[in-house]
Design an enzyme around this catalytic site. Sequence first.
Site, mmCIF file in Angstrom:
data_model
loop_
_atom_site.group_PDB
_atom_site.id
_atom_site.type_symbol
_atom_site.label_atom_id
_atom_site.label_comp_id
_atom_site.label_asym_id
_atom_site.label_seq_id
_atom_site.Cartn_x
_atom_site.Cartn_y
_atom_site.Cartn_z
ATOM 1 N N CYS A 1 0.828 -1.212 0.000
ATOM 2 C CA CYS A 1 0.000 0.000 0.000
ATOM 3 C C CYS A 1 0.862 1.262 0.000
ATOM 4 C CB CYS A 1 -0.981 -0.044 1.182
ATOM 5 S SG CYS A 1 -2.420 1.015 0.942
ATOM 6 N N HIS B 1 -3.843 -5.163 0.824
ATOM 7 C CA HIS B 1 -3.349 -5.664 2.111
ATOM 8 C C HIS B 1 -3.460 -7.188 2.164
ATOM 9 C CE1 HIS B 1 -2.745 -1.840 4.262
ATOM 10 N NE2 HIS B 1 -3.717 -1.399 3.491
ATOM 11 N N GLU C 1 -2.302 -9.092 4.421
ATOM 12 C CA GLU C 1 -2.302 -9.578 5.805
ATOM 13 C C GLU C 1 -3.692 -9.745 6.399
ATOM 14 O OE1 GLU C 1 -1.757 -5.026 6.058
ATOM 15 O OE2 GLU C 1 -1.253 -6.666 4.702
#
Length: 508
Positions: free
Chosen positions: A79, A166, A168
Site C-alpha cells: 500500500c 493488504h 495480511e
Amino acid sequence: MQEQIVILDFGSQYTQLIARRVRELNIYCEIHPFNHIGNIPESVKGVIFSGSPASVRDSEAPQIDLSQFIGKYPVLGVCYGAQYIAQQLGGKVAASDHREYGRAMLKMTQPNVLTNGLSSESEVWMSHGDTIMELPPNAELIAQTDSIRNAAYKLSDSETYCIQFHPEVTHSKEGKLLLKNFVIDICQCVQDWTPQNFIQETISKLKNQLGDDKVILGLSGGVDSSVAAALLHQAIGKNLYCIFIDNGLLRLNEYSEVLESYLQMDLNVKGVDATQEFYSALNNINEPEAKRKAIGKVFVDVFERESHTIEGAKWLGQGTIYPDVIESVSVKGPSATIKSHHNVGGLPEKMHLKIVEPLRSLFKDEVRNVGAALGVPTNILGRHPFPGPGLAIRIIDDITPQKVNILQQADAIFINTLKEKGWYDKIWQAGAIFLPVRSVGVMGDERTYENVICLRAVTSLDGMTADWVHIPYEILAEISNKIINRVKGINRVVYDISSKPPATIEWE
C-alpha cells in the site's frame, strides 16, 4: 543468530497483523518504526514496507532512504510502501477519484514468483485514497483490478515487489500464500521459528545471562507472568523467587486455585495475602484512576517488602510481551495513556535490580503456544485476560468487602455457565460488572430495591478492537436467573452490547 524479516512501520493499523501472518509461517520477524531503523542485523533476509494513514504526496509524509534496502534485500512494499517506492523511483502517484476501500478482484497480468499459486482472479482487500497512476521506468506490471491499473508491480533490476492491497487481512483470500511466496521463495527463509526452538534458545540465553544469580518475579495468575516464570524456572530452577500477591480483588477462589497450580508447576512461589492493605487504601475511593494509583502503590509496597526477604537478588523478571515493546517505540512515540496499568513501577531502580524479560519478542498467541509446550496448566493458559487492578475497576463505585463478595459470586456464575455451555473458549474476555445503580424488583410477595449486575463479553484478536459476543438468549437467561436467585443483593441483570471503539472493554 535467528534469521528474520524486518517490517518497517509507517503507521498502519495493520502492521502488527503483517508480523503475525509472517510468524504464523514459522518465520521470525520484527517491527521497526521507519524513523527508528538503526543498524540492520546481518540476520535480516528481507524487508516489508507497511501501509500508512499518510499520503506520499504530503510534505510531512514518512520518508526513508530507499538505497538502504532496494538492491540489498528483497523488499515487499504494501500500500503506502508500494506508492512510496513508485513515487521515489520516477512513477506517478495521485489522489484517486474515489477512495479505493473494500474487496476487489486481483487479475494476474504475467507469471511471477510473488503471485505463484494464486488464482488467476484472487479476492483482495484495498484501503487507500491515493493510487499509482504511472509505474517507475524500471518496473514490470504484475497484476491489476478493474479499477486499479497498477495493483502490483516488480522492479526489473532488483527483488523488489509492490502491491496496493493488504495481504495480511483475512479479506484477502490468498494473502497468506502471497506472503509465503515472498518470505520463503523470494527471501529464502527457513521455517524454524517454533515454540520448541524458541524455548531451547531462550533457556540457553537465560542461563548465560543469569548464571547463578537470583531473580524475583511477581506472578499475577495471568498467562504472561506464568509463562515467563515457567521459562525462567527451566533455566535457573530454585534461583527464581516468585511472589503471588492476593489483593482481595481476584475472582472467587482464584488465589488458592492459582497458587495450587503454581505449586504443581514446582515453582518456588510465596503467596502473600495483602487483602486488608488494599481495602484500606481503597476506602472511599471511587474514581477509576485514583483506584489504579492506590492499588499500584500498595502493590509496590507489598512487593518491595517481600522482595527484601530474598537476599542477594540481582534481577527482576517481567512478563513484557512484544506488543508492549512495539508500543514503547511506536512511529509517533508512545501512545497517549488511556488508563494507567499497575505493575512494579519504579522497583528495578529503587532496588538496584536489572530487568529480564524472556517473552519480549512474543505476541500473546505465541506466549500461549510456548506455555503449552512448557506444560503450563490449561486453567492458566486458557484464562481470559483479567485487569491488573482486578475487580476494583469492575465495581463502578467505592470498594467494600461486601461489593467484592457480591461481584465475585455473580462473576463466578457467569464464567462457570459459559464453560458449561461451551462458550468460554469462544470469547476473548468476559466478566461481570457491579453497577452503582439500584432498581425496584419483586421477590415472592416482597418489593426489593437492590443492585444491578452488567455482563460483558467480547471477541478480539489482541484487545485493540473488540466486538460484543452474541451469546444465545437462552444462555443469558439462565445466567441471569442464577445470579438473581443465588446472589443476595442483586435483583436485575443487564448485558453490554457495546463494541470497542467507541467503548472500552472494561468500564473503568
